[in-house]
Design an enzyme around this catalytic site. Structure first.
Site, PDB file in Angstrom:
ATOM      1  CG  ASP A 103     -14.428  21.431  -5.574  1.00  0.00           C
ATOM      2  OD1 ASP A 103     -13.544  20.624  -5.917  1.00  0.00           O
ATOM      3  OD2 ASP A 103     -14.188  22.616  -5.306  1.00  0.00           O
ATOM      4  CD1 TRP A 104     -13.220  13.960  -2.764  1.00  0.00           C
ATOM      5  CD2 TRP A 104     -14.610  12.482  -3.717  1.00  0.00           C
ATOM      6  NE1 TRP A 104     -12.889  12.723  -2.284  1.00  0.00           N
ATOM      7  CE2 TRP A 104     -13.722  11.791  -2.846  1.00  0.00           C
ATOM      8  CE3 TRP A 104     -15.561  11.745  -4.420  1.00  0.00           C
ATOM      9  CZ2 TRP A 104     -13.769  10.402  -2.682  1.00  0.00           C
ATOM     10  CZ3 TRP A 104     -15.609  10.377  -4.253  1.00  0.00           C
ATOM     11  CH2 TRP A 104     -14.732   9.710  -3.389  1.00  0.00           C
ATOM     12  CD  GLU A 105     -10.491  20.994  -4.582  1.00  0.00           C
ATOM     13  OE1 GLU A 105      -9.356  21.244  -4.121  1.00  0.00           O
ATOM     14  OE2 GLU A 105     -11.246  21.874  -4.976  1.00  0.00           O
ATOM     15  CE1 TYR A 106      -8.723  17.783  -7.357  1.00  0.00           C
ATOM     16  CE2 TYR A 106      -6.957  17.974  -5.740  1.00  0.00           C
ATOM     17  CZ  TYR A 106      -7.715  18.526  -6.770  1.00  0.00           C
ATOM     18  OH  TYR A 106      -7.454  19.783  -7.221  1.00  0.00           O
TER      19      TYR A 106
END
Length: 361
Positions: A125-128
């Site tokens: 969950d790399w935001e972003y």
């Protein structure tokens, strides 16, 4: 040669949910696992120096309790741990993904955590990613991660490869931002089991001047909607069986400027009750009941809102969720997921969604 066509079986549906609750308030044992196929432990973060996961003894106990508890439920859902989250340092992922050695260290460590603590997979969950270069590095990360998963699984015959998924923006590209960038669809199709499109937070306390549907299925005034976002992924070429729709188990609140104007798009002056203008669905129902709120099902946006006095709340209830499930199935995508477990009201939305997702023959 036979002229009979070969019909490929559709992959099983994903009915997912993220678990980010305080285990002393909502322990894993409280989860109704009959409603979900996949549950994500949120969140873990690697070191910003080594890019490896340094699991403390207290976190290790939480992870083991999570996987062990769910493994012994009937039916047992698949478990994944999610890496990152909305409050995490995006620059850490940018630096990690920019170099072959740091990518390898990260991947190896993530897989070690999965196997050590009994998870079935990992979720990023790399935001972003903030520019085209970071999107290219993300593609490399996915490719190398999948290769490592396949190599590791091949070492033990019969061992199932670890799952690899990612939480992504609601749209395939960031059309609202100044920097034009787009997710690497080809790398996703080739290397991920699926992506979780975060189809929520379209409106909230960051804009206190106007009310809005936080997870509108449709928006006649803009492309900020779930229907646009999911279709953008499909139009870009993502395999429909690798696309999962996000649903919120919370609402966003505002304080109306004039309580006599209480539709979507009404003028507001501040956030309403809750943590930074956010309430869990359970809290929304409690507020509505305690304050005798008027509840409106807006069919134009396929969302729900309620108001009492100067307080206005936009959210999804079980009716909105059911309609969205129908839309997702008509698109032919893989399934849905919730953010987050512990926020529902007596499993009201989760149960309706699970029933609404019709399993084909």
């Amino acid at each position: 040669m036979s002229t009979r066509s070969v019909v490929m079986a559709s992959p099983p549906a994903v009915k997912g949910a993220y678990y980010s609750s305080d285990p002393t308030v909502f322990p894993p044992s409280a989860i109704d696992t009959s409603l979900f196929t996949h549950i994500y432990y949120a969140f873990l973060m690697p070191s910003n120096v080594t890019y490896k996961f340094e699991i403390s003894s207290s976190t290790a106990l939480l992870l083991l309790n999570f996987t062990t508890t769910l493994l012994h439920r009937s039916p047992p859902p698949a478990t994944l741990f999610s890496i990152g989250g909305g409050g995490s340092d995006s620059n850490l992922f940018s630096c990690m993904a920019s170099d072959t050695k740091s990518r390898k260290a990260f991947i190896t460590s993530a897989m070690d955590v999965a196997r050590k603590f009994g998870f079935d997979g990992m979720d990023l969950d790399w935001e972003y990613p903030s520019n085209p270069k970071e999107m290219k590095n993300l593609a490399l990360l996915f490719k190398e991660w999948r290769r490592a998963i396949n190599v590791e699984a091949a070492k033990e015959p019969g061992r199932a490869p670890l799952l690899l998924t990612a939480a992504v923006y609601f749209s395939v590209d960031f059309f609202l931002d100044a920097v034009d960038r787009k997710y690497p669809v080809r790398a996703i199709n080739q290397n991920l089991d699926w992506v979780n499109a975060m189809c929520y937070d379209y409106h909230g306390g960051w804009n206190t001047s106007i009310t809005g549907a936080p997870a509108a299925l449709y928006d006649s005034n803009s492309n900020v909607s779930t229907s646009y976002g999911l279709r953008s992924w499909i139009k870009a070429g993502v395999d429909r069986t690798k696309l999962v729709m996000g649903l919120p188990l919370y609402g966003r609140t505002w304080t109306l400027k004039d309580p006599s104007f209480h539709e979507i798009g009404s003028t507001a002056v501040a956030v309403g009750p809750g943590d930074a203008g956010a309430l869990t669905f359970m809290q929304v129902e409690e507020f509505n009941k305690k304050n005798g709120a008027i509840i409106v099902h807006d069919m134009d946006s396929v969302s729900t809102y309620s108001y009492a006095g100067s307080t206005w709340i936009g959210y999804d209830d079980d009716i909105a969720a059911m309609l969205k499930i129908g839309f997702a199935q008509a698109l032919g995508i893989r399934g849905y997921f919730f953010w987050s477990l512990g926020s529902d009201s007596l499993w009201k939305i989760s149960r309706q969604a699970s029933r609404a997702w019709v399993v084909g023959e």
